[in-house]
Design a protein around this motif. Structure first.
Motif, PDB file in Angstrom:
ATOM      1  N   ILE A  39       0.837  -1.212   0.000  1.00 13.21           N
ATOM      2  CA  ILE A  39       0.000   0.000   0.000  1.00 13.21           C
ATOM      3  C   ILE A  39       0.868   1.256   0.000  1.00 13.21           C
ATOM      4  O   ILE A  39       0.635   2.198  -0.778  1.00 13.21           O
ATOM      5  N   PHE A  40       1.902   1.287   0.834  1.00 12.34           N
ATOM      6  CA  PHE A  40       2.768   2.466   0.891  1.00 12.34           C
ATOM      7  C   PHE A  40       3.576   2.628  -0.393  1.00 12.34           C
ATOM      8  O   PHE A  40       3.866   3.753  -0.811  1.00 12.34           O
ATOM      9  N   THR A  41       3.941   1.504  -1.023  1.00 17.63           N
ATOM     10  CA  THR A  41       4.667   1.580  -2.294  1.00 17.63           C
ATOM     11  C   THR A  41       3.805   2.195  -3.382  1.00 17.63           C
ATOM     12  O   THR A  41       4.273   3.029  -4.179  1.00 17.63           O
ATOM     13  N   LEU A  42       2.534   1.818  -3.434  1.00 17.74           N
ATOM     14  CA  LEU A  42       1.614   2.375  -4.434  1.00 17.74           C
ATOM     15  C   LEU A  42       1.429   3.881  -4.257  1.00 17.74           C
ATOM     16  O   LEU A  42       1.127   4.595  -5.227  1.00 17.74           O
ATOM     17  N   LEU A  43       1.625   4.374  -3.045  1.00 11.17           N
ATOM     18  CA  LEU A  43       1.428   5.803  -2.775  1.00 11.17           C
ATOM     19  C   LEU A  43       2.633   6.670  -3.129  1.00 11.17           C
ATOM     20  O   LEU A  43       2.528   7.896  -3.144  1.00 11.17           O
ATOM     21  N   PRO A  94       4.451   7.594  -5.911  1.00 15.22           N
ATOM     22  CA  PRO A  94       4.409   8.655  -6.937  1.00 15.22           C
ATOM     23  C   PRO A  94       3.580   9.863  -6.515  1.00 15.22           C
ATOM     24  O   PRO A  94       3.974  11.013  -6.755  1.00 15.22           O
ATOM     25  N   VAL A  95       2.433   9.624  -5.871  1.00 15.43           N
ATOM     26  CA  VAL A  95       1.570  10.727  -5.453  1.00 15.43           C
ATOM     27  C   VAL A  95       2.235  11.547  -4.358  1.00 15.43           C
ATOM     28  O   VAL A  95       2.232  12.792  -4.389  1.00 15.43           O
ATOM     29  N   VAL A  96       2.819  10.882  -3.395  1.00 15.73           N
ATOM     30  CA  VAL A  96       3.426  11.574  -2.256  1.00 15.73           C
ATOM     31  C   VAL A  96       4.672  12.359  -2.688  1.00 15.73           C
ATOM     32  O   VAL A  96       4.897  13.481  -2.224  1.00 15.73           O
ATOM     33  N   VAL A  97       5.486  11.777  -3.580  1.00 14.86           N
ATOM     34  CA  VAL A  97       6.676  12.493  -4.054  1.00 14.86           C
ATOM     35  C   VAL A  97       6.280  13.751  -4.801  1.00 14.86           C
ATOM     36  O   VAL A  97       6.917  14.808  -4.661  1.00 14.86           O
ATOM     37  N   GLU A  98       5.221  13.676  -5.595  1.00 11.12           N
ATOM     38  CA  GLU A  98       4.744  14.842  -6.349  1.00 11.12           C
ATOM     39  C   GLU A  98       4.277  15.941  -5.400  1.00 11.12           C
ATOM     40  O   GLU A  98       4.498  17.129  -5.647  1.00 11.12           O
ATOM     41  N   ALA A  99       3.664  15.549  -4.295  1.00  9.84           N
ATOM     42  CA  ALA A  99       3.092  16.540  -3.377  1.00  9.84           C
ATOM     43  C   ALA A  99       4.100  17.052  -2.345  1.00  9.84           C
ATOM     44  O   ALA A  99       4.094  18.237  -1.999  1.00  9.84           O
ATOM     45  N   PHE A 100       4.967  16.162  -1.846  1.00  9.28           N
ATOM     46  CA  PHE A 100       5.813  16.528  -0.700  1.00  9.28           C
ATOM     47  C   PHE A 100       7.311  16.384  -0.955  1.00  9.28           C
ATOM     48  O   PHE A 100       8.107  16.577  -0.030  1.00  9.28           O
ATOM     49  N   ASP A 101       7.718  15.992  -2.166  1.00  8.21           N
ATOM     50  CA  ASP A 101       9.119  15.886  -2.546  1.00  8.21           C
ATOM     51  C   ASP A 101       9.865  14.920  -1.613  1.00  8.21           C
ATOM     52  O   ASP A 101       9.296  13.929  -1.158  1.00  8.21           O
ATOM     53  N   ALA A 102      11.134  15.186  -1.327  1.00  8.16           N
ATOM     54  CA  ALA A 102      11.976  14.251  -0.577  1.00  8.16           C
ATOM     55  C   ALA A 102      11.440  13.918   0.817  1.00  8.16           C
ATOM     56  O   ALA A 102      11.448  12.749   1.221  1.00  8.16           O
ATOM     57  N   GLY A 146       8.400  13.658   1.950  1.00  8.81           N
ATOM     58  CA  GLY A 146       7.305  12.705   1.829  1.00  8.81           C
ATOM     59  C   GLY A 146       7.799  11.317   1.485  1.00  8.81           C
ATOM     60  O   GLY A 146       7.314  10.310   2.026  1.00  8.81           O
ATOM     61  N   LEU A 147       8.793  11.248   0.587  1.00  4.05           N
ATOM     62  CA  LEU A 147       9.360   9.958   0.200  1.00  4.05           C
ATOM     63  C   LEU A 147      10.062   9.305   1.391  1.00  4.05           C
ATOM     64  O   LEU A 147       9.959   8.091   1.597  1.00  4.05           O
ATOM     65  N   ILE A 148      10.768  10.093   2.177  1.00  2.90           N
ATOM     66  CA  ILE A 148      11.464   9.558   3.350  1.00  2.90           C
ATOM     67  C   ILE A 148      10.474   8.952   4.340  1.00  2.90           C
ATOM     68  O   ILE A 148      10.685   7.849   4.866  1.00  2.90           O
ATOM     69  N   VAL A 149       9.371   9.640   4.595  1.00  2.51           N
ATOM     70  CA  VAL A 149       8.354   9.120   5.527  1.00  2.51           C
ATOM     71  C   VAL A 149       7.779   7.803   5.010  1.00  2.51           C
ATOM     72  O   VAL A 149       7.637   6.827   5.769  1.00  2.51           O
ATOM     73  N   LEU A 150       7.449   7.750   3.713  1.00  2.00           N
ATOM     74  CA  LEU A 150       6.904   6.516   3.152  1.00  2.00           C
ATOM     75  C   LEU A 150       7.902   5.372   3.230  1.00  2.00           C
ATOM     76  O   LEU A 150       7.534   4.226   3.529  1.00  2.00           O
ATOM     77  N   ARG A 151       9.158   5.664   2.956  1.00  3.99           N
ATOM     78  CA  ARG A 151      10.166   4.607   3.003  1.00  3.99           C
ATOM     79  C   ARG A 151      10.365   4.089   4.438  1.00  3.99           C
ATOM     80  O   ARG A 151      10.639   2.908   4.645  1.00  3.99           O
ATOM     81  N   ILE A 152      10.215   4.951   5.430  1.00  3.54           N
ATOM     82  CA  ILE A 152      10.273   4.499   6.824  1.00  3.54           C
ATOM     83  C   ILE A 152       9.126   3.525   7.093  1.00  3.54           C
ATOM     84  O   ILE A 152       9.314   2.460   7.692  1.00  3.54           O
ATOM     85  N   LEU A 153       7.921   3.868   6.627  1.00  2.00           N
ATOM     86  CA  LEU A 153       6.755   3.011   6.830  1.00  2.00           C
ATOM     87  C   LEU A 153       6.901   1.691   6.066  1.00  2.00           C
ATOM     88  O   LEU A 153       6.517   0.627   6.561  1.00  2.00           O
ATOM     89  N   PHE A 207       5.041  -3.265  -8.916  1.00  2.00           N
ATOM     90  CA  PHE A 207       5.474  -4.108  -7.807  1.00  2.00           C
ATOM     91  C   PHE A 207       4.502  -4.047  -6.625  1.00  2.00           C
ATOM     92  O   PHE A 207       4.281  -5.039  -5.938  1.00  2.00           O
ATOM     93  N   GLY A 208       3.903  -2.882  -6.388  1.00  2.00           N
ATOM     94  CA  GLY A 208       2.899  -2.788  -5.332  1.00  2.00           C
ATOM     95  C   GLY A 208       1.653  -3.591  -5.664  1.00  2.00           C
ATOM     96  O   GLY A 208       1.090  -4.282  -4.805  1.00  2.00           O
TER      97      GLY A 208
END
Length: 488
Positions: A124-128, A130-138, A140-147, A212-213
């Motif tokens: 689920i977090f992997t599917l998110l 592209p959207v999160v990177v577009e909105a929050f840049d690095a 947002g990506l860091i938070v998702l990768r932690i999750l 992959f997601g």
């Protein structure tokens, strides 16, 4: 129809279906983990490095396998090498948190749901992304990768618990190696397919996260239907297989194992041997897993598609070496040609020594792309026997607490995953040979430290503290002794 389906399923050994599905679980986790290493080379905007900063013998010229414009990529994110190192290491910030609680939950409630939900959350977090990177840049990506790291951190401990209830001792190396083969297959697909998908997709780098997601979501649905934590709970298992597993496994496994023997774990030399060996080996594994695509792109100047395929090649070799070496390990143990302890030590020493030598040699091969590719392939491929030694060793020591042991060792080893990408970003700001050699010399030293410690302390035998009754007897004896002393 249902009865015929059950009859058909009973003809197939369910322990091997579970091993294959576990392999797919780890494979999906690793595709979602590694695809960023390729995607990030297309997400960032890069510029030509000035010759003022590096001499001609410190960089490689472009080749026919290079991108048509080495000066810049099509990416839109201006992330420095330091920022990229933080992004790549952030996965392990989450990964270090969840293995111990994940292993403890799996030991208590069974591995099926812990493993399944871990992969599902990762998907689920992997599917998110592209959207999160577009909105929050690095950030947002860091938070998702932690999750994502937190979700995937539960996978190996939970899988270890499942294997403790399904893998007979004489098949343990093979079943564990097959399950953990997902690490190699996932890395291979994550690297190889990512380059191909990005190169041939109209939407660019986001495609890898969607593919992959999505595949991982499908795996979760099949896993819930087909697999179970314990043979006694499986509706499709044959009576012959169930009885065999009861005879061979139940000697050292209990449903009610009591509290975790923390005092015995902390003072266990064989457990410390696994921990030190895993931490040292993980440095080299995480360096190649996370940063080999960057080496291929920034130093050797391969295109994204060639980069993905060539970064995947070492893991194809690793897959076959790990499977064949695990078969050999089980054969040596079953035929009593070597003790289980000696098999674990010999296989670990071979894997750590040969990979260290090959990786350091690759860093001195310069711009000879063929030689470098061969050496990297050999360096990663010869890590194969580590999966039939260090990685399976926790099951030898304690089937009852295998999830907790895997959680402890994986959780602490994940600290290396935090340090490695960050250290590579700091040590290689100009992406030159001399900078990268420092990284590979650290790998070389770490591997030989692992060999020394593991050969001194490792064991392949079940430890006394695996048995709750033994510990209860210890406590009773201590109380009796105290009472006798008080009376005197």
């Amino acid at each position: 129809m249902l009865s015929s389906w059950k009859t058909c399923c009973k003809c197939i050994p369910q322990r091997w279906i579970l091993a294959v599905m576990s392999c797919f679980a780890i494979m999906n986790g690793y595709t979602m983990r590694t695809c960023l290493s390729i995607a990030i080379t297309e997400m960032v905007t890069t510029t030509n490095q000035s010759s003022n900063h590096t001499s001609s013998n410190e960089v490689c010229p472009a080749s026919e396998l290079s991108t048509s414009s080495i000066g810049s990529s099509s990416g839109t994110h201006e992330w420095t090498e330091y920022t990229q190192g933080i992004i790549l290491s952030s996965f392990y910030w989450g990964h270090v948190i969840s293995p111990i609680p994940g292993g403890m939950l799996a030991d208590k409630f069974g591995g099926k749901h812990v493993l399944g939900l871990g992969v599902l959350s990762t998907a689920i977090f992997t599917l998110l992304i592209p959207v999160v990177v577009e909105a929050f840049d690095a950030p947002g990506l860091i938070v998702l990768r932690i999750l994502i790291g937190m979700g995937e951190g539960t996978a190996l401990p939970a899988m270890n618990v499942v294997l403790a209830h399904w893998a007979p001792p004489e098949e343990r190396s093979m079943m564990a190696a097959l399950s953990m083969a997902g690490m190699k297959v996932g890395t291979m697909l994550g690297n190889g397919l990512s380059g191909v998908l990005i190169q041939n997709s109209s939407i660019g780098w986001p495609i890898v996260f969607y593919v992959f997601g999505g595949v991982s979501i499908v795996w979760f649905l099949v896993w819930i239907l087909l697999c179970h934590s314990n043979p006694d709970d499986h509706p499709f298992i044959s009576d012959d297989e169930k009885n065999r597993l009861r005879k061979t496994i139940h000697e050292h496994t209990r449903k009610d194992v009591g509290p975790i023997p923390w005092r015995h774990l902390v003072t266990s030399g064989p457990l410390w041997a696994i921990l030190v060996a895993k931490v040292c080996w993980m440095w080299g594994y995480y360096v190649t897993l996370t940063d080999l695509p960057k080496y291929m792109s920034s130093v050797l100047k391969f295109s994204v598609q060639a980069n993905g395929l060539l970064s995947a090649l070492p893991y194809l070799v690793l897959f076959f070496v790990s499977i064949s070496s695990s078969w050999l390990a089980d054969w040596l143990i079953k035929t009593e040609r070597l003790s289980r302890t000696n098999v674990r030590k010999i296989f670990a020493s071979f894997a750590l020594a040969t990979s260290a030598v090959c990786l350091i040699a690759a860093s001195y091969a310069g711009c000879d792309r063929l030689v470098v590719t061969i050496l990297f392939t050999a360096g990663v491929g010869t890590m194969g026997p580590i999966f039939s030694s260090v990685m399976v060793n926790a099951l030898d020591l304690s089937p009852n607490y295998s999830g907790t042991l895997m959680g402890i060792t994986n959780g602490i080893a994940s600290l290396v995953g935090i340090v490695a990408p960050y250290a590579v970003g700091v040590l290689t700001p100009n992406q030159t040979f001399s900078e990268w050699r420092i990284v590979f010399w650290i790998t070389f030293v770490a591997n030989f430290v692992a060999i020394l410690i593991y050969d001194l302390w490792a064991s392949g035998e079940v430890q006394y503290w695996n048995d709750p009754d033994f510990r209860k007897g210890q406590k009773t004896a201590t109380r009796v002794q105290r009472v006798s002393t008080d009376k005197i």
